[in-house]
Motif scaffolding. Sequence first.
Motif, PDB file in Angstrom:
ATOM      1  N   SER A  11      44.318  48.044  51.593  1.00 20.01           N
ATOM      2  CA  SER A  11      43.494  48.796  52.543  1.00 20.01           C
ATOM      3  C   SER A  11      42.513  49.724  51.825  1.00 20.01           C
ATOM      4  O   SER A  11      42.826  50.310  50.782  1.00 20.01           O
ATOM      5  N   ALA A  12      41.328  49.850  52.419  1.00 23.38           N
ATOM      6  CA  ALA A  12      40.308  50.748  51.863  1.00 23.38           C
ATOM      7  C   ALA A  12      40.757  52.204  51.955  1.00 23.38           C
ATOM      8  O   ALA A  12      40.492  53.001  51.054  1.00 23.38           O
ATOM      9  N   GLY A  13      41.456  52.525  53.056  1.00 19.33           N
ATOM     10  CA  GLY A  13      41.974  53.886  53.226  1.00 19.33           C
ATOM     11  C   GLY A  13      42.991  54.249  52.170  1.00 19.33           C
ATOM     12  O   GLY A  13      43.002  55.364  51.660  1.00 19.33           O
ATOM     13  N   GLY A  14      43.851  53.283  51.830  1.00 25.72           N
ATOM     14  CA  GLY A  14      44.858  53.513  50.800  1.00 25.72           C
ATOM     15  C   GLY A  14      44.217  53.719  49.438  1.00 25.72           C
ATOM     16  O   GLY A  14      44.650  54.581  48.666  1.00 25.72           O
TER      17      GLY A  14
ATOM     18  N   SER B 283      43.760  49.963  37.753  1.00 23.97           N
ATOM     19  CA  SER B 283      44.278  48.621  38.020  1.00 23.97           C
ATOM     20  C   SER B 283      45.175  48.615  39.256  1.00 23.97           C
ATOM     21  O   SER B 283      45.109  47.704  40.091  1.00 23.97           O
ATOM     22  N   THR B 284      46.004  49.648  39.395  1.00 26.57           N
ATOM     23  CA  THR B 284      46.897  49.754  40.553  1.00 26.57           C
ATOM     24  C   THR B 284      46.118  50.019  41.828  1.00 26.57           C
ATOM     25  O   THR B 284      46.402  49.425  42.883  1.00 26.57           O
ATOM     26  N   ILE B 285      45.120  50.904  41.768  1.00 32.95           N
ATOM     27  CA  ILE B 285      44.321  51.233  42.954  1.00 32.95           C
ATOM     28  C   ILE B 285      43.565  50.013  43.463  1.00 32.95           C
ATOM     29  O   ILE B 285      43.481  49.775  44.680  1.00 32.95           O
ATOM     30  N   LEU B 286      43.026  49.212  42.548  1.00 35.94           N
ATOM     31  CA  LEU B 286      42.265  48.023  42.947  1.00 35.94           C
ATOM     32  C   LEU B 286      43.142  46.970  43.613  1.00 35.94           C
ATOM     33  O   LEU B 286      42.632  46.106  44.347  1.00 35.94           O
ATOM     34  N   ARG B 287      44.449  47.034  43.385  1.00 36.71           N
ATOM     35  CA  ARG B 287      45.367  46.062  44.005  1.00 36.71           C
ATOM     36  C   ARG B 287      45.821  46.498  45.395  1.00 36.71           C
ATOM     37  O   ARG B 287      46.500  45.743  46.088  1.00 36.71           O
ATOM     38  N   ILE B 288      45.464  47.736  45.801  1.00 37.12           N
ATOM     39  CA  ILE B 288      45.822  48.206  47.139  1.00 37.12           C
ATOM     40  C   ILE B 288      44.934  47.495  48.159  1.00 37.12           C
ATOM     41  O   ILE B 288      43.711  47.445  48.018  1.00 37.12           O
TER      42      ILE B 288
END
Length: 312
Positions: free
Chosen positions: A223-226, A216-221
């Motif tokens: 930038s694609a790199g992030g 859930s946290t990753i999907l809210r980032i």
Amino acid sequence: MFQANLTSVTMFFFLGFSHYPKVEIIIFVLCLLMYLITLLGNMILISITILNSRLHTPMYFFLSNLSCLDIWYTSSAFPPMLINFVSGKNTISFLGCAAQMYFSLAMGSTECVLLSMMAYDRYVAICNPLGYPIIMNKRVCVQIAAGSWVTGCFTALVETVFVLQLSLCGNSVINHFACEILAVLKLVCITLMLGNVIFLFVPLLLISISYIFILSTILRINSAGGRKKAFSTCSAHITVVTMFYGSILFMYIKPKSKDTASDKLVALCYGVVTPMLNPIIYSLRNTEVHDAMKKLTTARLLLKERMRNLQL
């Protein structure tokens, strides 16, 4: 009951892979090579983590514990199996079987707990990066690791004592290559499954919950790199969890069958293949481990050069 068992059964006999004589020697050679690679890979990873100050972080501290577990886990079953193969005896004493079952259970149970704690570590690192150094401080990491070891070892002790007090129904032949708990349980008059299943599913549930929050946290980032960088920090752990739990859950939830060939192959998978691959998986795409290995190799070469110059 325990004393009665101890006096009535003093020796167990392993069937191993005797039903498949054409592949026995191949399995022996493969197991020997994989065991040696397991020892070498995990010892190198532990050494690099200790010697390189940049790797003195919670993730590598837990990884060192995992490597230590893998060494003990494989060493509890595979050296006796290899010795039995060479000697041709394929036997083990009652106390030897008890010790082997305890250590394999203890290391396996501890690894279940430790993998769930490593998932929590990744959860804090990704979902609360600013508070990570405070939450996962050195004291907390030591407590988590110690708690994993104590929980796994104590649970294994209770299960081993309980199983060895059960009636063996007059049977002392184990259709396996080691005193693995599921193989020993086939000798007793009742089946013990609930405790093991609970101990497997509770850590797996905690891992799943951690990764739900992580995803859930990753999907809210934005930038694609992030997103890629955040996910890459978890990819090795996800791979190890999938391999470890996948093979063990297969053993516990598959339908019962008289043919144990698949059981033995799966036991080889989580007994030696997974511990062998763990250090490779964690170091394959890890630049920090690569840099640490390069520095260690460079320092060793420089030391050899200095020793050669001094001799001249």
